[in-house]
Design an enzyme around this catalytic site. Structure first.
Site, PDB file in Angstrom:
ATOM      1  N   GLY A  90      57.288  20.124  50.145  1.00 21.86           N
ATOM      2  CA  GLY A  90      56.707  19.278  49.112  1.00 21.86           C
ATOM      3  C   GLY A  90      57.441  19.383  47.793  1.00 21.86           C
ATOM      4  O   GLY A  90      58.509  19.994  47.686  1.00 21.86           O
ATOM      5  N   CYS A 194      53.684  15.616  42.966  1.00 21.14           N
ATOM      6  CA  CYS A 194      54.218  15.377  44.309  1.00 21.14           C
ATOM      7  C   CYS A 194      55.190  14.203  44.338  1.00 21.14           C
ATOM      8  O   CYS A 194      55.367  13.553  45.372  1.00 21.14           O
ATOM      9  CB  CYS A 194      53.082  15.165  45.312  1.00 21.14           C
ATOM     10  SG  CYS A 194      51.970  16.575  45.425  1.00 21.14           S
TER      11      CYS A 194
END
Length: 242
Positions: A90, A194
């Site tokens: 991520g 993100c």
């Protein structure tokens, strides 16, 4: 990412026959991020060696940012808190008080050595947890995490309510999920959460959605939903052990 619930066989990640129940630990104070990494490293090694059972560790962190293996420096717009390289998958995210972090250490070699399906199972765990509060969490093919639609903000608007970031070592999982219960959402404004830049996609929490939910309420729902997806959990561990 698995988007069709019919394609997710929840029995595939159930506790192996004859295996011990997953231990369940809840930290009673914020855990510094380096301490959590060291503790996970030690426990993952012990699980891989067969000298310790699997573990779910629920905690909160002091305010901080973490960057995963896909993180970009440009995603840190105004790093007002310490930033750590996490080693998980991520990009950049925020952790802090009011956010329930769950670090999940499972032996996928014994359960099912399939990273894609494991992430889908974590999503399912979150979705079932949110459903206990009548919140409809949804997967998105092009965005990691769990999202809720926000028609009150406009057509096509959605907010992320939970993040996922995992790592495997010798097929033992660590890192895990984070559900926003009542964090300070302004702290997300200092990053590109993100890597999502579309203005239609923001960040929310259970309390932001108007639900008077406590961390203890969420912990109860997490444990019930975990047992449905991954199998039984053992009694809560004493805080002094991991």
């Amino acid at each position: 990412m698995v988007n069709d619930r019919q394609s997710l066989d929840l029995t595939t990640f159930a506790r192996p026959s004859g295996g011990k129940a997953v231990e369940w630990r809840i930290a009673d104070r914020p855990v510094p991020y380096p301490d959590s990494l060291a503790a996970m490293d030690a426990r993952v090694a012990a699980i891989a060696d067969g000298s310790a059972p699997e573990l779910v560790w629920l905690l909160e962190h002091p305010p901080l940012y973490t960057s995963g293996t896909s993180g970009k420096a440009d995603d840190l717009l105004d790093p007002r808190f310490p930033t750590f390289q996490s080693g998980r998958g991520g990009q950049v995210t925020y952790h802090g008080p009011g956010q329930r972090v769950a670090y999940v250490m499972l032996d996928l070699k014994r359960r099912r050595p399939d990273v894609r399906a494991y992430v889908a199972s974590l999503e399912e765990w979150i979705i079932r947890t949110l459903a206990a509060f009548n919140v409809r969490g949804e997967r998105r093919e092009d965005r990691v995490g769990v999202w809720v639609k926000r028609p009150d903000k406009g057509p096509g608007f959605e907010d992320k309510i939970a993040a996922i970031g995992v790592r495997l070592r010798r097929w033992v999982s660590f890192h895990g999920i984070a559900i926003n219960v009542e964090p300070d959402l302004s702290h997300f404004q200092a990053i590109v959460p993100c890597g999502v830049v579309d203005p239609r996609y923001g960040v929310t929490s259970l309390v932001d959605l108007g639900l008077p939910v406590t961390m203890a309420d969420v912990d109860i729902a997490l444990r019930q939903a975990f047992s449905e997806v991954f199998g039984d959990t053992a009694a809560r561990l004493p805080e002094a052990t991991l």
